[in-house]
Design an enzyme around this catalytic site. Sequence first.
Site, short mmCIF file in Angstrom:
data_model
loop_
_atom_site.label_atom_id
_atom_site.label_comp_id
_atom_site.label_asym_id
_atom_site.label_seq_id
_atom_site.Cartn_x
_atom_site.Cartn_y
_atom_site.Cartn_z
N HIS A 40 -34.34 40.77 -29.00
CA HIS A 40 -35.15 39.58 -28.72
C HIS A 40 -35.30 38.61 -29.89
O HIS A 40 -36.30 37.89 -29.99
CB HIS A 40 -36.54 39.99 -28.21
CG HIS A 40 -36.48 40.76 -26.94
ND1 HIS A 40 -37.57 41.39 -26.39
CD2 HIS A 40 -35.44 41.05 -26.12
CE1 HIS A 40 -37.22 42.00 -25.27
NE2 HIS A 40 -35.93 41.80 -25.10
N HIS A 47 -37.55 48.12 -32.76
CA HIS A 47 -37.27 46.88 -32.02
C HIS A 47 -36.11 46.13 -32.67
O HIS A 47 -36.28 45.43 -33.67
CB HIS A 47 -38.52 46.01 -32.01
CG HIS A 47 -38.54 44.96 -30.93
ND1 HIS A 47 -37.39 44.52 -30.30
CD2 HIS A 47 -39.56 44.25 -30.38
CE1 HIS A 47 -37.71 43.59 -29.40
NE2 HIS A 47 -39.02 43.41 -29.43
N TYR A 88 -35.71 39.08 -33.14
CA TYR A 88 -36.57 39.40 -34.27
C TYR A 88 -35.73 39.87 -35.46
O TYR A 88 -34.51 39.80 -35.44
CB TYR A 88 -37.63 40.42 -33.83
CG TYR A 88 -38.54 39.86 -32.75
CD1 TYR A 88 -39.26 38.68 -32.97
CD2 TYR A 88 -38.65 40.47 -31.50
CE1 TYR A 88 -40.08 38.14 -31.98
CE2 TYR A 88 -39.47 39.95 -30.51
CZ TYR A 88 -40.18 38.78 -30.75
OH TYR A 88 -40.97 38.23 -29.78
#
Length: 377
Positions: A194, A191, A196
Amino acid sequence: MSSMMGEENNKDLAEGRELIPLLTSYTMGKFNLSHRVVHAPLTRARSYNYMAQPHGAIYYAQRTTKGGLLIGEASGISDTAQGFPNTPGIWRREQVEAWKAVVSAVHEKGGIFFCQLWHSGRVSFCEYQPNGQAPISSTDKAIRKAVSTEYPAPRPAPRRLRVDEIPMIVNDFRMAAKNAIEAGFDGVEIHGAHGYLIEQFLKDKVNDRDDEYGGSIENRCRFPLQVVKAVADEIGADKVGVRLSPFADYGDCADSNPVALGVYMAQALSQLGILYCHVVEPRMITMYDKFESSESLIPIRKAFKGTFIVAGGYDRSEGNRVISSGAADLVAYGRLFLANPDLPHRFELDAELNKADRKTFYTTHPVLGYTDYPFLT
């Protein structure tokens, strides 16, 4: 829905019937996909005590078709990774064991299942950190605005990671990937989107470092690419995907030149030989924010040599169009798949879709708004 969907569409084409691009077969590395409708990674806040649950097995199995690709919800890589309640982890032995039943439920129906590896970084609260410490990040700057309506309070100021600590975080990702394969997952998605931790290094509106991990695009991409290389070396590049959102400002995380950032990452990921790159459109819409841009993913698409997955508010017709044009190989669906467990079948028939209920996206109920959305038949 027939497990022979790809073959049926090829037959339709040969016989002059309507071809549905989203429902054509596709070969992604060693994986033979029967269609191009991907289940996007969706946090659902129902993994109590950071553990995958039996109702999670029901949820994912409902949305599984033979030869369909599902990307699991964001799973924390360590005890510093969590940023929200009831999100799963993949760093403890018990978590690995808990995931096995969920993965088995998907595999029993012939699905292909990837685990999304996640570190929330400065998006976290002190209450989710060991001993109530400050969350870690590329920076010591706090997020200025609320991240969600559920958590309107501003995030605490994070602690800037020291250079000598970064290899430990890289190793956390590596070990989490190893754990995911042990749990039975077919691969992992890192990931990098977004707002993070990985994106906190990637984007220059957040990353204010003056060492080898800050400043130039090359330096800002250094930590993310070290993570990808470590994971690829551990489990094989043919089992690794990466998610990026270069155009978004989610979590107060933006970049001054998102196209250049996206292209640089795509080229570097291609050199590492990873399986796929999963990129969020400039028009991404969330529950809390709307990101609009006149930019296109085409330069990033051209720069990446593997499978290219797009996400961001697609419907059936737009998904068919992006596949037909060659702008993407696969399309990831979030809200539509959340509310329609038989989404590929509904696309096949161009049937009416269930509407997603926002109020139950992040409740802890094991059924309501989770496994009770009706099937077409």
